[in-house]
Design an enzyme around this catalytic site. Structure first.
Site, short mmCIF file in Angstrom:
data_model
loop_
_atom_site.label_atom_id
_atom_site.label_comp_id
_atom_site.label_asym_id
_atom_site.label_seq_id
_atom_site.Cartn_x
_atom_site.Cartn_y
_atom_site.Cartn_z
N HIS A 263 0.83 -1.20 0.00
CA HIS A 263 0.00 0.00 0.00
C HIS A 263 0.87 1.26 0.00
O HIS A 263 0.74 2.13 -0.87
CB HIS A 263 -0.92 -0.02 1.23
CG HIS A 263 -1.82 1.16 1.35
ND1 HIS A 263 -3.14 1.13 0.97
CD2 HIS A 263 -1.60 2.43 1.79
CE1 HIS A 263 -3.69 2.32 1.17
NE2 HIS A 263 -2.78 3.13 1.68
N GLU A 264 1.77 1.32 0.96
CA GLU A 264 2.64 2.51 1.05
C GLU A 264 3.57 2.59 -0.15
O GLU A 264 3.86 3.68 -0.64
CB GLU A 264 3.43 2.49 2.37
CG GLU A 264 2.57 2.45 3.64
CD GLU A 264 1.53 3.56 3.73
OE1 GLU A 264 1.75 4.64 3.13
OE2 GLU A 264 0.49 3.36 4.39
N HIS A 267 1.81 4.41 -2.87
CA HIS A 267 1.90 5.87 -2.69
C HIS A 267 3.27 6.37 -3.13
O HIS A 267 3.40 7.41 -3.77
CB HIS A 267 1.71 6.23 -1.21
CG HIS A 267 0.28 6.22 -0.73
ND1 HIS A 267 -0.70 7.00 -1.31
CD2 HIS A 267 -0.32 5.56 0.29
CE1 HIS A 267 -1.85 6.81 -0.65
NE2 HIS A 267 -1.65 5.94 0.31
N GLU A 293 -4.61 7.73 -3.20
CA GLU A 293 -5.08 6.48 -2.61
C GLU A 293 -5.31 5.42 -3.69
O GLU A 293 -5.14 4.23 -3.45
CB GLU A 293 -6.38 6.76 -1.82
CG GLU A 293 -6.80 5.65 -0.88
CD GLU A 293 -5.89 5.47 0.33
OE1 GLU A 293 -4.95 6.26 0.53
OE2 GLU A 293 -6.12 4.49 1.06
#
EC number: 3.4.17.19
Lengths: 504, 504
Positions: A263-264, A267, A293
């Site tokens: 997820h990170e 980003h 997101e």
């Protein structure tokens, strides 16, 4: 006045925000505990300096000059957009009397403290007066800023520029009408995957290796970033050439760090992919919270929880954790894709997550428009949780008090999480069309194909386009929640072994 | 005007210097390489902001007001000293025309770059014009600031306030006359310790454990600091409650990280020990560079290279590194105390180190007073190395070009290293008198006794006293190099098995 002067000034501001970002990263990863009180002051000072520069007479002069029609016509697309972003921020902030804003800031910091206490004791009444004060400021500020159709538009605009309350309501009503019955069907007719083999003890050092390995596979550039551990994972762009990822390792849960790292990492790929030409410019950031997101959700869910990815990655994963030796990849894939109603947003799965957001949107919109009062919140919350997810909320800590956002004055922020999921599905559908055999590429470990596509279509532009325009540029169509809905229906019907009912 | 306003302003300045310190720590420990160019700019911006605030009209007003005799008489000792430090800095900086200072800064940054190149090619001629420019600025600035007896006093004052060129010359002439023949005697008559068993391969993770362990034994507070790896070890006080140590691990040399950790730990204990009451004040720092260095040298040499310490620590050390199993502690102690002339200051031992400093002092003093020219430096350097240490300098890289200091405009800094050694010996002699059985305490692992003594006598005061006053307060006497000389003579005569000649 030369545009160079404007950029030099922006660069000065960005020096302070860059330093503030580093101070905050450090506070959450490396700082020894005794430094906390003084360091918060330093972070606050840097933030205020940048804020004051953004609303200074000098910025006012830039805003006035570069928005003159005759001057504007001489600007390039990039220059114009940079001026536009600074102008918007300048006007919004300077509409609010500074002393009011100062008081609001104080109310928020008291609010966060009160929220922590109230959550610990699961007592909304303790938090209520603080929240009332914060909401009152928000309403007052909206009047200063002005609005056309809906007060909530002003708040949304901070995180999802160009998306309106009306836009959102249409999406939410449609999505809800399909998602609620689908989730019910999954629960009633589907077969829940076996997750028993996910339990165990997973050596932290090995998990660290796994996170490094996955970021490398995602083509995250370690020459321009790093990964560290923190309590609540986040990604921060400290400046050009430095986008840092954090994660959290649980020794009893191998999946948590894995997906939070992806997820990170999503980003981070976005920030690392912004064109170097935009270095130090206002547009050197994501197009919006929702678009940001979408990139993290793509990597966490559409890649990280896909069959294709695990076809490639499972043998490498198995070689690190002996307990998965006898577990077939199909079973593992199903286990990491459990979908079921739950109480806490941050722990919700891909399918149910959006319902958590919808409820928050509806409550915020009603609150800001005076249709409900702060005192009504717990009952409203619990009723909606029952209606949308079918769950009973046992106490405020697991209900209306679960998120920090409102205590810090963040209203209008939650919808970005949902929009992220929807943008992600629509972008991914386009990527599938444009990258030959995308699933096959992922299954072969060629994650760079997707990353290059994202960079060329989305990342490189930074905040050059508003999200609404960007979606059309990338996918040829405005945002449409059906991409998400069909992705989810298709995937989870197979996993849970059901035949989905026809859409209404 | 209230003294509170002055302190608030100092605190604002300190916020920027604190952020700058963190940025610099990060640059040297954690930052990904691609961020380097932009991050230097951020660090520079923060430094400039603090600098501008220190010389602003607001600071001018504070300086003017609080130095009025009628106002000064109402200040406490602490208030007066804080005002004095800021006044001194204000007057010194504002004596120099800002444009000149700006040009000097540019010359230094070009100088550092040129020095790197010149050192790599071992060619002083490449560096010479840059150094000439830097020296010319230094001389010009001294004229602006004014001086009483010796131009060099102005430079010394930046690092060792209250110590004059004349003071130094007396010390150096005396010390040199005893040290040079003693080193010659060691070489000619002494038996060099066997160091063969120090060679080997030493696992980095184990060395890291060792560094943590030693810092803990020194009572370094990990709740207010941390240790990380870097290329060139340093200690930095980022703010109250955050004093960070760094070290460097060499897999082929176990002693290097060990002693650099103790050295940096000594600096850190000083900063951690400053009274909490002085938080954010100008006096919340060490009394001088030399006093700071005395604390690091105490732990590195007077403790870290002592028999008492190894009596306590050697079994723990042996348990980590199997290769020392058969090596008696006496042999190990001798091996880590080799003293012999060498070319490079930073690698010099306890005995020969000061001679490297003396030579630099003599060259700097002559240069600043126009007694020699930049062009003369290589020959002068090589002649003094031969005279004091008996070594032939093979090339500029191992001679006049070895240190970075001059290229960055740091003149007057080197003497602090020597003063640190001398202060350390004098302080330690006093500690021996005041702490019952100090050696026994160290041998029993009670390092906290020494640390508490340092805190109560030195650390807590921060920069409340000038070094000259501090030495008298702590030891009852002015600085006297004989403490150092007898410490060294006694120790090394035993290690090398010689009977020292009578002092002249």
């Amino acid at each position: 006045m030369d545009i160079r002067e404007f950029y030099d000034y922006c660069k000065e501001i960005a020096s302070y925000t860059s330093a503030a970002a580093l101070v905050e990263w450090d506070m959450r990863t490396k700082m020894p505990p005794k430094a906390a009180p003084d360091r918060s002051m330093v972070a606050g000072k840097l933030g205020r300096t940048a804020f004051e520069m953004s609303t200074s007479p000098r910025m006012a002069a830039f805003v006035e000059y570069f928005n003159r029609p005759a001057v504007d016509r001489q600007l390039s697309e990039v220059d114009r957009r940079n001026v536009e972003l600074e102008t918007k921020q300048y006007r919004k902030i300077s509409a609010i009397p500074p002393d009011k804003y100062e008081k609001f800031t104080v109310a928020c910091s008291k609010g966060e403290y009160a929220w922590q206490e109230a959550k610990a004791k699961s007592d909304f009444a303790m938090f209520r007066p603080y929240l009332e004060e914060i909401v009152a400021y928000q309403k007052e500020f909206i009047e200063y800023c002005g609005y056309e159709k809906n007060r909530y538009d002003v708040l949304l605009d901070d995180y999802e520029p160009s998306v309106t309350t009306e836009d959102l309501r249409v999406i939410i009503d449609g999505l809800k009408s399909e998602l609620v019955p689908f989730i019910r069907q999954l629960q009633e007719e589907g077969k829940r995957p076996d997750t028993s083999f996910l339990k165990g003890t997973f050596d932290k050092a090995t998990q660290e290796q796994l996170s490094l390995d996955i970021l490398k596979a995602m083509t995250y550039d370690f020459g321009a970033g790093r990964i560290d551990e923190t309590a609540h994972p986040f990604t921060t762009g400290i400046g050009f050439g430095d986008v840092r990822v954090t994660t959290h390792y649980y020794e009893d849960n191998v999946a948590s760090a894995l997906f939070s790292t992806m997820h990170e990492g999503g980003h981070a790929l976005y920030e690392q992919g912004i064109s170097e030409e935009y270095r130090w410019m206002p547009i050197h950031k994501g197009a919006s919270m929702g678009i940001h997101e979408s990139q993290s959700r793509t990597w966490e869910n559409l890649v990280g929880r896909s069959e294709a990815f695990w076809k490639y990655y499972y043998p490498r994963f198995q070689s690190r954790f002996a307990q998965f030796e006898g577990v077939p990849v199909e079973d593992f894939y199903r286990a990491i894709n459990v979908a079921e109603p739950s109480l806490i947003r941050t722990e919700a799965d891909e399918v149910t997550y959006n319902l958590h957001v919808m409820l928050r949107f509806e409550i915020e919109e009603a609150l800001i428009n005076g249709k409900v009062e702060v005192a009504d919140l717990p009952d409203l919350w619990n009723a909606k949780m029952k209606e949308y997810l079918g769950v009973e909320v046992p106490d405020d800590a697991h209900g209306v008090l679960q998120d920090v956002h409102w205590s810090g004055g963040l209203f209008g922020y939650f919808p970005s999480y949902m929009l992220g999921n929807l943008y992600a599905a629509q972008f991914f559908a386009t990527a599938r069309q444009e990258i030959p055999d995308l699933d096959g590429q992922i299954a072969a470990g060629h994650l760079d194909m997707l990353r290059e596509w994202q960079r060329s279509k989305i990342h490189q532009y930074g905040a050059l386009y508003d999200p609404k325009d960007l979606v059309v540029r990338v996918t040829g169509k405005p945002l449409d929640y059906h991409y998400f809905m069909s992705e989810v229906k298709e995937k989870y019907s197979r996993i849970y072994g059901i035949v989905p009912s026809e859409s209404k």
